[in-house]
Each structure stands twice: as C-alpha cells, then as structure tokens.
Design a protein around this motif. Structure first.
Motif, short mmCIF file in Angstrom:
data_model
loop_
_atom_site.label_atom_id
_atom_site.label_comp_id
_atom_site.label_asym_id
_atom_site.label_seq_id
_atom_site.Cartn_x
_atom_site.Cartn_y
_atom_site.Cartn_z
N MET A 113 -5.89 -62.74 18.40
CA MET A 113 -5.46 -62.85 17.12
C MET A 113 -6.59 -62.73 16.02
SD MET A 113 -3.54 -66.13 18.05
CE MET A 113 -1.97 -66.16 18.91
N THR A 114 -7.86 -62.77 16.67
CA THR A 114 -8.84 -62.54 15.58
C THR A 114 -9.44 -61.07 15.39
OG1 THR A 114 -9.64 -65.14 16.23
CG2 THR A 114 -11.13 -63.43 14.83
N LEU A 115 -9.62 -60.47 16.78
CA LEU A 115 -10.00 -59.11 16.55
C LEU A 115 -9.01 -58.07 16.75
CD1 LEU A 115 -12.99 -59.34 19.09
CD2 LEU A 115 -13.14 -59.65 16.78
N GLY A 116 -7.71 -58.58 16.98
CA GLY A 116 -6.61 -57.67 16.99
C GLY A 116 -5.87 -57.07 15.78
N ASP A 117 -5.47 -55.89 15.98
CA ASP A 117 -4.66 -55.40 14.61
C ASP A 117 -3.70 -54.41 15.23
OD1 ASP A 117 -6.24 -53.17 15.39
OD2 ASP A 117 -7.48 -53.70 13.63
N ASP A 118 -3.41 -53.46 14.69
CA ASP A 118 -2.45 -52.39 15.37
C ASP A 118 -2.94 -51.82 16.55
OD1 ASP A 118 -4.03 -51.38 13.58
OD2 ASP A 118 -3.07 -49.54 13.09
N ARG A 119 -3.96 -51.53 16.73
CA ARG A 119 -4.81 -51.18 18.02
C ARG A 119 -4.13 -51.70 19.22
NH1 ARG A 119 -10.72 -50.89 15.58
NH2 ARG A 119 -9.79 -52.93 14.96
N ALA A 120 -4.12 -53.11 18.86
CA ALA A 120 -3.55 -54.13 20.02
C ALA A 120 -2.24 -53.81 20.37
CB ALA A 120 -3.99 -55.42 19.74
N ILE A 121 -1.34 -53.28 19.90
CA ILE A 121 -0.15 -53.11 20.20
C ILE A 121 0.11 -51.79 20.90
CG2 ILE A 121 2.31 -52.96 19.22
CD1 ILE A 121 0.72 -55.86 18.98
N LYS A 122 0.07 -51.98 22.38
CA LYS A 122 0.15 -50.72 23.21
C LYS A 122 1.76 -50.07 23.10
CE LYS A 122 -0.32 -49.52 28.24
NZ LYS A 122 -1.18 -48.71 27.87
N LEU B 202 5.96 -51.51 10.92
CA LEU B 202 6.20 -52.67 11.26
C LEU B 202 6.08 -52.68 12.90
CD1 LEU B 202 9.14 -54.18 9.55
CD2 LEU B 202 6.98 -54.69 9.44
N LEU B 203 6.75 -51.47 13.56
CA LEU B 203 6.78 -51.49 14.73
C LEU B 203 5.36 -51.08 15.68
CD1 LEU B 203 10.13 -49.34 15.24
CD2 LEU B 203 9.96 -51.97 15.61
N ARG B 204 4.81 -50.15 15.11
CA ARG B 204 3.10 -49.92 15.17
C ARG B 204 2.55 -51.22 15.23
NH1 ARG B 204 -0.35 -48.22 12.37
NH2 ARG B 204 -1.40 -46.99 13.75
N ASN B 205 2.93 -52.45 14.56
CA ASN B 205 2.19 -53.72 14.59
C ASN B 205 2.79 -54.64 15.25
OD1 ASN B 205 -0.32 -53.70 12.69
ND2 ASN B 205 1.11 -52.14 11.60
N GLY B 206 3.99 -54.23 16.15
CA GLY B 206 4.57 -55.16 16.88
C GLY B 206 5.54 -56.16 16.20
N THR B 207 5.96 -55.72 15.01
CA THR B 207 6.71 -56.71 14.50
C THR B 207 8.53 -56.15 14.54
OG1 THR B 207 5.25 -57.53 12.61
CG2 THR B 207 7.71 -57.40 12.02
N SER C 153 -2.09 -56.52 5.36
CA SER C 153 -1.93 -55.98 6.48
C SER C 153 -0.62 -56.05 7.02
CB SER C 153 -2.83 -56.52 7.48
OG SER C 153 -2.74 -55.99 8.75
N PHE C 154 -0.02 -55.15 7.72
CA PHE C 154 1.23 -55.18 8.11
C PHE C 154 1.19 -56.01 9.69
CE2 PHE C 154 4.65 -52.42 6.53
CZ PHE C 154 3.99 -51.81 5.53
N SER C 155 -0.22 -56.02 10.09
CA SER C 155 -0.34 -56.70 11.33
C SER C 155 -0.50 -58.34 11.36
CB SER C 155 -1.89 -56.60 11.88
OG SER C 155 -2.08 -57.17 12.98
N ILE C 156 0.71 -58.87 12.23
CA ILE C 156 0.80 -60.34 12.24
C ILE C 156 -0.37 -60.79 13.14
CG2 ILE C 156 2.04 -62.07 13.33
CD1 ILE C 156 3.76 -61.33 10.97
#
Ligand code: GUN
Ligand code: ZN
Length: 443
Positions: free
Chosen positions: A416-425, A129-134, A332-335
């Motif tokens: 929001m279209t291309l992003g996923d866990d990699r976008a969460i710094k 969750l945290l890797r994905n910004g949730t 996906s866990f990614s919002i």
C-alpha cells in the motif's frame, strides 16, 4: 464440494479479504487470509475459497489451475468518489477548490457536450480504473446527459458494476454548463429510466454541490429520490473553508452546509458525500443518524490544500466511510496510492492507519458504504467475481523490500505504500479477465 461446471475456473495464490470493520471487531477478526489459497469461480461468482492443499484433494485431477506465485489475490477496489470527465485535467497546477473549479474544471467539462468526446474519455477512464485494480466506482458525469450515456455504454460493454449520474447545476457556473431545475429533473429521470438497474449499473442523483444549485433544483433532486427509492445521491460536502463560508452566505436560512442538503431530504443510506473534512459534531451525528456515507479523498484533500480528514471522529460517530480518489482533484487513480496518502493524512494527526483497516476501506468498507456488500467487496463464496491479482515483485524496490518483510501486515503495508498501477498484475470482472499488465503496451 458440489459438482463443478465445465466452465469453472480455479486460481491459486495468496488470498486476502476483509470480513468486518477492524474498528468494530478488532484487527485480527477483520479479515480472512490463505497463504497458499485456491479460489473457484463459476458463472461469474466465487464458488469456493480455501487452503489450496485441502481443496486440491476434492478437485477433479484434470482441472486447469491458474497459478500466480508471489502474488496476492484480493477483491477489486471500490472508489466511492471520482469524476470521469476530469481524467484529462488531473495534475492541474496552483489553485485551491473554488479557483481550481473556475480555471480548470469548468472549461474541461464544457467539452462533454460532444458525445463522441465523452465516449473516448469514458473508455480511457475505465481502462485506467481497471489498470489500477478498481472494479466499481461512484462516478460524476458532467451536466450533459450524453456524458452519462457514454459512461454507462462503456461500462456495460465491459460488464462492470458502476454507479454514475448527470451533474445538476443551475447557477454559479458558466452558462454552457448550467441546466435548470426542470431540465435537470427531466434529463435525470430519462437517464434513470434508461440505465438504473440495467445489468450491473446504478444511477446516482448528482447535484454538484450546494453553491451550484438553486433551492428549486435541490428540491427536484429530493423529488427524484422519493420517486425511485433505490437511487444513490452523490455530492460534495465541507471540503474547503471558503466553500463552507460561501454556502452560509448562499443559504442564510439553513443551519450550515449539511443542513442545506438535509432540508431538501438528500440524506440517507444511499447518499454519499465527498470529503467532509470540516464537519462539526452535530453534522456527524446527523450523518450517522441518516446512515449516510462520507467518501474520504486523501490525495485530493492534500492536492487542493483542503485539510486533513478526521477518520477516528467518523469511527466514533459510527459513520460509514468509503475511499475516493476524486480524480481530477485527486492525483492518482490508484487506490494503493490513495491509501499511501491516507496513511500520511492520519500521521499528521498522530493516528496510525493500520493496513487491515486500509484493506477494509478499499474493499468491503466501500461496498458497505454503497450498500453493495451482498455483491462485491469480498471473496466470500456467492460474491461477484470482481477481483485483482497483485504482484509482490512488481518493481525491484518492492521485491527487495518484500524480502525483508516478516508478516502479512508488513507485506500489505509495503504494497500500500510502494504500490501503484505497477502492482496490479491482472483484474477480473464477473470472472472475466478485463486487464492484464503483461499484455499492455503504452502508446
Ligand atoms: N466541489 C464541487 N465540484 C467539485 C469537483 O469537481 N471536485 C472537487 N474536488 N470538489 C468539488
Ligand atoms: Zn469530487
């Protein structure tokens, strides 16, 4: 600005947060944005936010500022429907809802009788969750109370605002996964006494869905809600057409699926129904009247072939809607990825999901759906400092695409279209950094 504590933290980046539903106030009035923003966090809360140049004039000259160039700070994401025990069965092939439950879900959930296993999975889940910004989620456990103890213990250790509950399920499931009306009442009550309102934790009474509960068990769920008025209620509703037909067979006395829950007094302002893909107008009216919430779970609805969620219909009825990943039926866990799929679900119905509405669904809309908007879902001063730092340059393609973007809404849409866990710094909970992408190593 008032005197800052020596422990105050300052962050500089672009910053955005929703302040209202675009469906109510229009797109332009729905958010606040600072292109070069500064945010002060003190004692776990947001103390101030604004334009960096303006605010720097008032800051002590020796104040350390963490600067994130090329990044966007936003409130942490809120996932209004997810199953932590299903982490290890995400991406299970080939079935629609009822066979998927029998073939994959029930065998997986039986392993949570082992509290140590539950604890391992809870920790993997929270890290994900945290890797994905949730930073907040409404979470199903299994029928085993120890699964919920494990989840709350792991959440408490990370100081996260989380809502969870023990599944109540006394029929139409393997014997190893069933409880009884009495034991489910007793076990839920013990968990409520142990966890509800402890730190940042809340309890949700969690009947799995109408087909797996007897009348007596649904009545016990209603009883718990009456005994503790600030509990949540969390279940599934109108996800799949075979499921709906089955509910009609099982509850011939009731006037449809929602009416089963209504009969047992399970609707209300803290009740969250996952899916609601096939609701009729009368059901929508009743959901609105009781101020209940629907969790929109696009990746799950597509993965299980359940159907297309009608968001404009919910807006027309003024129903509160949150966004759910519904992992393990969700993919996906990614919002961010969940919003990507939400956009496509709307496109298939000829509707455009605007990025400002998406931001709202993922943050403040979720917080309102969970009656937590006085605490989370925003960067407004006074809010709990649960926030994320998103990186516009997280992949070569995202970086290249961002260079072509001409407006904030275009940049948000690309994210929001291309992003996923990699976008969460980086992810923060109560002002503490709880995940840094740079520090991560994959094992
Ligand atoms: N309906 C009843 N249980 C479940 C579940 O675990 N996942 C989904 N998606 N729907 C359900
Ligand atoms: Zn679910």
């Amino acid at each position: 600005m008032k005197q800052l504590q020596p422990t105050a933290q300052a962050y500089r980046a672009s910053m955005i947060y929703s302040i209202a539903d675009p469906a109510e106030v229009g797109l332009e009035e729905s958010y606040r944005y600072f292109d070069d923003g500064l945010m002060i966090v003190e004692e776990g809360r947001i103390a101030a936010i604004g334009d960096a140049e303006e605010m720097l004039k008032d800051l002590p000259s020796d104040m350390q500022i963490t600067h994130y160039p090329g990044a966007l700070i936003a409130p942490g994401f809120i996932d209004t429907h997810i199953h932590f025990p299903q982490t290890g069965m995400i991406a299970s092939y080939g079935e629609q809802l009822l066979d998927w439950l029998n073939n994959y879900t029930f065998p997986t959930e039986q392993n949570f009788e082992d509290g140590e296993h539950a604890s391992d999975v809870a920790n993997i889940f929270l890290t994900e969750l945290l890797r994905n910004g949730t930073t907040t989620a409404l979470v199903f456990g299994t029928v085993h109370p120890q699964s919920v103890d494990a989840f709350f213990e792991a959440s408490e250790a990370r100081n996260l605002r989380m809502i969870a509950g023990k599944v109540m399920m006394d029929r139409n499931a393997p014997e190893a996964l069933t409880d009884t009306p009495e034991s489910s009442y007793r076990d839920s009550k013990a968990l409520i006494e142990r966890w509800h309102g402890k730190g940042r934790l809340h309890y949700a009474v969690t009947p799995r869905f109408a087909p797996t509960s007897s009348d007596e068990q649904l009545a016990a769920a209603g009883q718990l809600l009456r005994e503790y008025p600030d509990l949540y209620m969390h279940t599934h509703l109108s996800e799949n057409t075979n499921e709906i037909a089955w509910v009609k067979e099982l509850f011939p006395e009731q006037n449809g699926y929602l009416d089963v829950y209504d009969h047992f007094e399970l609707l209300g302002e803290r009740s969250v129904f996952a899916h609601g893909v096939h609701l009729c107008d009368d059901e929508c009216k009743r959901i609105a009247e009781t101020d209940s919430t629907i969790a929109f779970c696009p990746t799950s609805n597509l993965f299980l072939g359940s159907g297309l969620f009608n968001l404009p219909k919910m807006e027309a009825h003024k129903i509160k809607v949150g966004l759910g990943t519904d992992v393990g039926a969700g993919t996906s866990f990614s919002i961010l990825q969940t919003l990507n799929e939400a956009y496509k679900v709307m496109q298939l119905q000829g509707v455009k999901l605007h990025p400002f509405k998406s931001l709202y669904l993922a943050t403040l809309g979720g917080a309102k759906a969970l009656k937590l908007d006085d605490k989370i879902g925003s960067l407004e001063p006074g809010s709990e400092a649960d926030f994320i730092v998103m990186d516009y340059n997280c992949t070569p393609l995202m970086s290249y695409r961002m260079k072509q973007a001409k407006s904030l809404e275009e940049r948000l849409f690309v994210l929001m279209t291309l992003g996923d866990d990699r976008a969460i710094k980086e992810t923060f909970a109560m002002g503490e950094s709880v995940y840094q992408r740079e520090a991560e190593s994959v094992s």
